[in-house]
Design a protein around this motif. Structure first.
Motif, mmCIF file in Angstrom:
data_model
loop_
_atom_site.group_PDB
_atom_site.id
_atom_site.type_symbol
_atom_site.label_atom_id
_atom_site.label_comp_id
_atom_site.label_asym_id
_atom_site.label_seq_id
_atom_site.Cartn_x
_atom_site.Cartn_y
_atom_site.Cartn_z
ATOM 1 N N SER A 45 5.868 -35.355 -99.138
ATOM 2 C CA SER A 45 6.028 -36.489 -99.741
ATOM 3 C C SER A 45 6.399 -36.162 -101.231
ATOM 4 O O SER A 45 7.253 -36.883 -101.898
ATOM 5 C CB SER A 45 4.951 -37.179 -99.881
ATOM 6 O OG SER A 45 4.584 -37.761 -98.446
ATOM 7 N N THR A 46 5.767 -35.512 -101.968
ATOM 8 C CA THR A 46 6.122 -34.916 -103.436
ATOM 9 C C THR A 46 7.705 -34.462 -103.445
ATOM 10 O O THR A 46 8.027 -35.001 -104.439
ATOM 11 C CB THR A 46 5.064 -33.754 -103.465
ATOM 12 O OG1 THR A 46 3.673 -34.209 -103.622
ATOM 13 C CG2 THR A 46 4.994 -33.365 -105.241
ATOM 14 N N ASN A 49 9.815 -37.723 -103.159
ATOM 15 C CA ASN A 49 9.482 -38.479 -104.426
ATOM 16 C C ASN A 49 10.299 -37.835 -105.487
ATOM 17 O O ASN A 49 11.110 -38.567 -106.280
ATOM 18 C CB ASN A 49 8.278 -38.865 -104.617
ATOM 19 C CG ASN A 49 7.369 -39.565 -103.683
ATOM 20 O OD1 ASN A 49 8.076 -40.493 -103.080
ATOM 21 N ND2 ASN A 49 6.249 -39.481 -103.755
ATOM 22 N N PHE A 89 9.718 -46.136 -95.919
ATOM 23 C CA PHE A 89 8.418 -45.369 -95.986
ATOM 24 C C PHE A 89 7.554 -45.714 -94.607
ATOM 25 O O PHE A 89 7.777 -46.446 -94.027
ATOM 26 C CB PHE A 89 7.228 -46.002 -97.012
ATOM 27 C CG PHE A 89 7.831 -45.710 -98.548
ATOM 28 C CD1 PHE A 89 7.793 -44.896 -99.268
ATOM 29 C CD2 PHE A 89 8.911 -47.058 -99.049
ATOM 30 C CE1 PHE A 89 8.232 -44.520 -100.547
ATOM 31 C CE2 PHE A 89 9.439 -46.719 -100.484
ATOM 32 C CZ PHE A 89 9.055 -45.415 -100.971
ATOM 33 N N ASP A 164 10.265 -41.157 -95.645
ATOM 34 C CA ASP A 164 8.964 -40.572 -95.510
ATOM 35 C C ASP A 164 8.069 -40.967 -94.209
ATOM 36 O O ASP A 164 7.454 -41.900 -94.250
ATOM 37 C CB ASP A 164 8.000 -40.876 -96.635
ATOM 38 C CG ASP A 164 7.024 -39.782 -96.977
ATOM 39 O OD1 ASP A 164 6.686 -39.176 -96.042
ATOM 40 O OD2 ASP A 164 6.525 -39.868 -97.963
ATOM 41 N N VAL B 411 5.534 -44.353 -107.781
ATOM 42 C CA VAL B 411 4.792 -43.787 -106.362
ATOM 43 C C VAL B 411 3.515 -44.194 -106.790
ATOM 44 O O VAL B 411 2.646 -44.947 -105.881
ATOM 45 C CB VAL B 411 4.831 -42.266 -106.650
ATOM 46 C CG1 VAL B 411 3.966 -41.740 -105.444
ATOM 47 C CG2 VAL B 411 6.286 -41.657 -106.608
ATOM 48 N N MET B 414 2.952 -47.931 -106.219
ATOM 49 C CA MET B 414 2.837 -48.362 -104.755
ATOM 50 C C MET B 414 1.562 -48.004 -104.051
ATOM 51 O O MET B 414 1.231 -48.643 -103.107
ATOM 52 C CB MET B 414 3.897 -47.660 -104.039
ATOM 53 C CG MET B 414 5.228 -48.592 -104.310
ATOM 54 S SD MET B 414 6.682 -47.506 -103.498
ATOM 55 C CE MET B 414 6.201 -47.477 -101.755
ATOM 56 N N LYS B 416 -0.590 -44.454 -103.457
ATOM 57 C CA LYS B 416 0.106 -43.136 -102.506
ATOM 58 C C LYS B 416 -0.584 -43.204 -101.046
ATOM 59 O O LYS B 416 -1.808 -43.551 -100.744
ATOM 60 C CB LYS B 416 -0.367 -41.751 -103.093
ATOM 61 C CG LYS B 416 0.688 -41.145 -103.775
ATOM 62 C CD LYS B 416 0.220 -39.761 -104.096
ATOM 63 C CE LYS B 416 0.467 -38.972 -102.738
ATOM 64 N NZ LYS B 416 1.681 -38.515 -102.288
ATOM 65 N N ASN B 418 1.655 -41.948 -98.106
ATOM 66 C CA ASN B 418 1.951 -41.135 -97.316
ATOM 67 C C ASN B 418 1.781 -39.677 -97.568
ATOM 68 O O ASN B 418 1.587 -39.408 -98.578
ATOM 69 C CB ASN B 418 3.662 -41.263 -97.452
ATOM 70 C CG ASN B 418 4.494 -42.716 -96.864
ATOM 71 O OD1 ASN B 418 4.172 -42.624 -95.699
ATOM 72 N ND2 ASN B 418 4.832 -43.442 -97.908
#
Ligand SMILES: Nc1ncnc2c1ncn2[C@@H]1O[C@H](COP(=O)(O)OP(=O)(O)OP(=O)(O)O)[C@@H](O)[C@H]1O
Ligand SMILES: [Mg+2]
Lengths: 218, 418
Positions: A45-46, A49, A89, A164, B411, B414, B416, B418
Motif C-alpha cells: 500500500s505504501t 500511495n 480501494f 489497492d 492517506v 482517509m 489507513k 488497506n
C-alpha cells in the motif's frame, strides 16, 4: 511511464521507526496491467500511495514520464493526481452520504468537464449499475460498491488506474467479475496497477511484482 | 460555482447535522440579542429622562402640596407657588396633567390616527396635556416653527375671554401658527391659539413619573408626535408641582427654599427627588437587567467558543470524506473554500431563523420596552456583534481546516485501512 529509483519510506511514530520501503527500483510501462503481491505489511500500500501521489517517499526518485514527482509539494501533487491518477480501494472509499450518481460525478466536478450527466451514466452503464444511480452506497452490495468505485475512477478518465486490493472484501466469483471490469478498463488504453493477495487474480495480470519486507523480489 | 455546488452537495449529504448547527447558531444569536437588549435597557429609564430634562435627572423632583385643607389654604398654596417660582434657585416649578377635552374636530381627527402612547382619542374627546407656562422649560423643547414659550404673552384678566396657547406635535404640522380654537362653556369661553409646532421626535417626561417609577415599565418618556400641550399661567391650585433647580444650585437647595416659602404661607409641603424615586422603585428592575448585562460578558466568548468547537468537531467527522476527495484530485484549497462557503450558508440561515424569533420575543416579552430600543438595538448593536462573531468563527474554522488538510496526507485523512 513510471520509474522508481531507490525509493525509501520510513514511518516515524513516537521514536519507533518503521522502514516500510527500503530501496525500491521499479519500471512500469504505459498500457501495462501490473499486479503487486506480497505478504501483509510488506509495503504494498505504501508503494501504491507513493505512485499515486497520495504520499511522499522519504528518499529516492520517482519519475512520471520526465517529471520528478518525488520533488513535488502538496499543491503540485494535487494537480498531478487530478491529471493522472484514479484510485480504487479495498474498502471502496465511497462517500456514503452521497448518492452513487454524485459519487461518480465528483471527479468530473473538479476537472470541470462538460456533459457530466452523459459521462456518469456511460460509466455506470459500463459497470452494469446504471439502474442504481439514485441509491446510496450503503444500499449496495460489496460487488456493486466496488463497481461504483471503478465507475468513479473511469469517469475521471486518467491514464493511470491504481487499485489497492480491489477484490479483498469480495468473494471469489464477485472478485473475478471485478477483475473483468479492470480488464475492460485496461483494454480502453489505461495503465492499471493493482495490489492483490489472491493468486487467481495475480494470474490474470500481465506482469507481477513481488514485494517482501520493503524490497522488490525478483 | 464549483465550490458553491460542492458546499451545497455537502450540506445535503449532512443535512441533519447542518440543521442542528443552524439551530445552534440561531439560538446563540437570539441569546446574544436578548442580553444586548438587557444591557441597553438597564440604563434607559435613567438616561432617557436625564437627556430630556432640561436640568437633568438629578436636579429634578416633585413637590406635593398637602390638600387636606380648606379653601383659604388653597389660596395660600397659590401664593406659595407664585412666590417660590420667582426664586433664583428654581429653574422651573409647575404642574402638568393630561385631560380629555373636546374643542376642535380638526385636531381630534388627526389624533384619531394615533393608537399608541397617551395621546389617543376616546370617543369624541381627545387627550391634551395641560401644562403651566413656568414648567414648559422642564424638558428641552424644540420647535420646528412658532413662538418660543418665554415669549408668550398672557393677558391676566379673568372672566369672559380667557386666553391660552397650544403647542402641537409634529403630526399637526399642517395647522398654521395663530389658528384659534374656541371652547365655550356656561358663562365663559376659552380661546386657544396655536403658538408653535414641536420638532419631530420631541418627547416629554411622562406625567405618571411623579406618581411612581414602578418596576414594570422601562420608559418614562412619551412620544409627542400627536401631542397637544395647552399652556396657561392661570394660578389655579394643584397639589403636585414639578421642580427643577437652576444651574448653580442643587435640587436640595431648591427644595430648601421651597420649604422656607411654604412655611411663610403656612402650607405643608412634601417632596421627593427623581433620584429618590428611581432608587426606591426601579432599582430592583435595574439590578436584574444589569445582572443580565453581566451575563452578556460571559455569553459572547462562550458562544464564540461553542460555535468554533462545534464547527471543528463536525469537520473532524468529515475528514474521511475530505481524504476521499483528495484522492480524486481535489486540493486543500477547494476543500477549504467548500468548508468556508458551507459555514457562510450556515451563518446566514442562522440569522434568517433568528430574526423572526427575536421580533416575536420583543413583541411578547418586551412590549413595555421603548420602541426605539427594540428597533435599533438588534439591528445597530446586536447584529454587528453577531456578524463579527460569525465571521471570527468562519475565519477560524477555515484556518483550522487548512491546517488539518495541510498537516495530513490524503492517506492519513482517509484513515489507513488497506
Ligand atoms: N501511517 C503509518 N505509520 C506507521 N507505520 C505505518 C503506517 N502505514 C504503514 N505502516 C507500516 O509500514 C509497513 C508497510 O505497510 P503497508 O500498509 O504498506 O503494508 P501492506 O503491504 O499494504 O499490507 P497489507 O497487505 O496488510 O495491506 C507496515 O509494517 C506498517 O505497519
Ligand atoms: Mg495494504
Amino acid at each position: 511511464m513510471i520509474r522508481l529509483e531507490d525509493i525509501k519510506k520510513d514511518y516515524v511514530n513516537n521514536k519507533n521507526c518503521t522502514h516500510a520501503l527500503r530501496g525500491v527500483d521499479l519500471h512500469i510501462r504505459e498500457g501495462s496491467f501490473t499486479g503487486i503481491i506480497g505478504t501483509s505489511g510488506s509495503g504494498k500500500s505504501t508503494l501504491l500511495n507513493i505512485i499515486g501521489g497520495m504520499d511522499t517517499p522519504t528518499e529516492g526518485k520517482y519519475y512520471f514520464y520526465d517529471e520528478l514527482i518525488s520533488d513535488y509539494n502538496s499543491e503540485k501533487l494535487q494537480k498531478f493526481r487530478k491529471k493522472n491518477i484514479s484510485f480504487v480501494f479495498q474498502n471502496f472509499a465511497l462517500m456514503n452520504r452521497y448518492s452513487v450518481y454524485e459519487n461518480v460525478e465528483m471527479p468530473l466536478l473538479i476537472r470541470k468537464v462538460k456533459n457530466k450527466k452523459k459521462i456518469v451514466m456511460d460509466c455506470l452503464e459500463q459497470m452494469g449499475i446504471a439502474d442504481m444511480a439514485k441509491k446510496y452506497p450503503t444500499q449496495l452490495s460489496g460487488g456493486q460498491q466496488q463497481r461504483c468505485a471503478i465507475a468513479r475512477a473511469l469517469a475521471a478518465d486518467t491514464p493511470l488506474l491504481l487499485a489497492d486490493e480491489p477484490t479483498g472484501a469480495l468473494d471469489q466469483k464477485t472478485g473475478a467479475d471485478i477483475i473483468d471490469c479492470f480488464k475492460a478498463v485496461h483494454k480502453s488504453g489505461k495503465t492499471v496497477i493493482l495490489i492483490t493477495h489472491d493468486m487467481n487474480v495475480a494470474a490474470r495480470c500481465e506482469e507481477i511484482i513481488k514485494i517482501e519486507d520493503g524490497l522488490i523480489q525478483l | 460555482m464549483l465550490h458553491l455546488r460542492l458546499a451545497i452537495d455537502n450540506i445535503f449529504s449532512q443535512f441533519k447535522r447542518f440543521l442542528i448547527s443552524v439551530i445552534i447558531i440561531a439560538v446563540s444569536i437570539i441569546t446574544l440579542v436578548c442580553t444586548v437588549l438587557a444591557y441597553e435597557l438597564q440604563g434607559y429609564a435613567y438616561d432617557s429622562c436625564d437627556e430630556l430634562l432640561a436640568q437633568g435627572f438629578e436636579k429634578t423632583g416633585v413637590l406635593y402640596v398637602d390638600d387636606e385643607t380648606e379653601h383659604e389654604i388653597e389660596d395660600a398654596g397659590t401664593c406659595f407657588w407664585e412666590d417660590a417660582s420667582t426664586r433664583k434657585e428654581i429653574a422651573s416649578l409647575g404642574c402638568m396633567s393630561t385631560y380629555l377635552f373636546r374643542f376642535s374636530d380638526e385636531l381630534l381627527n388627526i389624533q384619531g390616527e394615533n393608537d399608541e402612547g397617551i395621546f389617543i382619542t376616546n370617543g369624541d374627546e381627545f387627550t391634551v396635556m395641560t401644562i403651566d407656562a413656568r414648567s414648559l422649560n422642564l424638558c428641552n423643547m424644540e420647535l420646528s416653527k412658532g413662538i418660543e414659550p418665554e415669549e408668550l404673552e398672557f393677558s391676566r384678566e379673568s372672566g369672559e375671554n380667557i386666553h391660552r396657547y397650544i403647542y402641537l406635535g409634529s403630526a399637526y404640522e399642517s395647522i398654521p401658527i395663530g389658528t384659534e380654537y374656541i371652547m365655550e362653556g356656561a358663562g365663559y369661553s376659552f380661546v386657544y391659539t396655536v403658538a408653535g409646532i414641536l420638532e419631530e421626535g420631541q418627547r416629554w417626561v411622562s406625567p405618571n413619573l411623579s406618581i411612581e417609577m414602578n418596576s414594570t415599565s422601562i420608559d418614562y418618556t412619551i412620544d409627542c408626535t400627536y401631542g397637544i400641550f395647552c399652556v396657561d399661567n392661570l394660578q389655579y391650585f394643584t397639589n403636585e408641582l414639578w421642580i427643577s433647580a437652576s444651574d448653580e444650585y442643587s435640587i436640595d437647595e431648591a427644595v430648601e427654599v421651597c420649604l422656607e416659602v411654604a412655611d411663610k404661607y403656612g402650607v405643608t409641603v412634601r417632596y421627593t427627588t427623581l433620584t429618590e424615586l428611581y432608587e426606591t422603585s426601579c432599582m430592583e428592575n435595574v439590578q436584574i437587567l444589569s445582572y443580565l448585562a453581566e451575563v452578556f460578558v460571559i455569553i459572547v466568548p462562550a458562544v464564540l467558543l461553542m460555535l468554533i468547537a462545534m464547527q471543528i468537531v463536525s469537520m473532524l467527522f468529515e475528514l474521511n470524506t475530505y481524504g476521499i476527495m483528495c484522492s480524486m484530485g481535489f486540493g486543500t484549497k477547494d476543500i477549504s473554500i467548500m468548508i468556508m462557503i458551507k459555514n457562510i450558508i450556515m451563518a446566514l440561515m442562522g440569522l434568517v431563523i433568528a430574526a423572526p424569533v427575536i421580533v416575536w420575543i420583543e413583541k411578547s416579552f418586551m412590549k413595555e420596552a421603548p420602541a426605539p430600543i427594540l428597533a435599533e438595538v438588534p439591528c445597530l448593536v446586536a447584529l454587528p456583534i453577531a456578524v463579527v462573531i460569525l465571521l471570527v468563527v468562519i475565519f477560524l474554522t477555515t484556518i483550522v481546516s487548512i491546517i488539518m488538510l495541510k498537516r495530513y496526507t490524503p492517506v492519513e485523512l482517509m484513515g489507513k485501512r488497506n
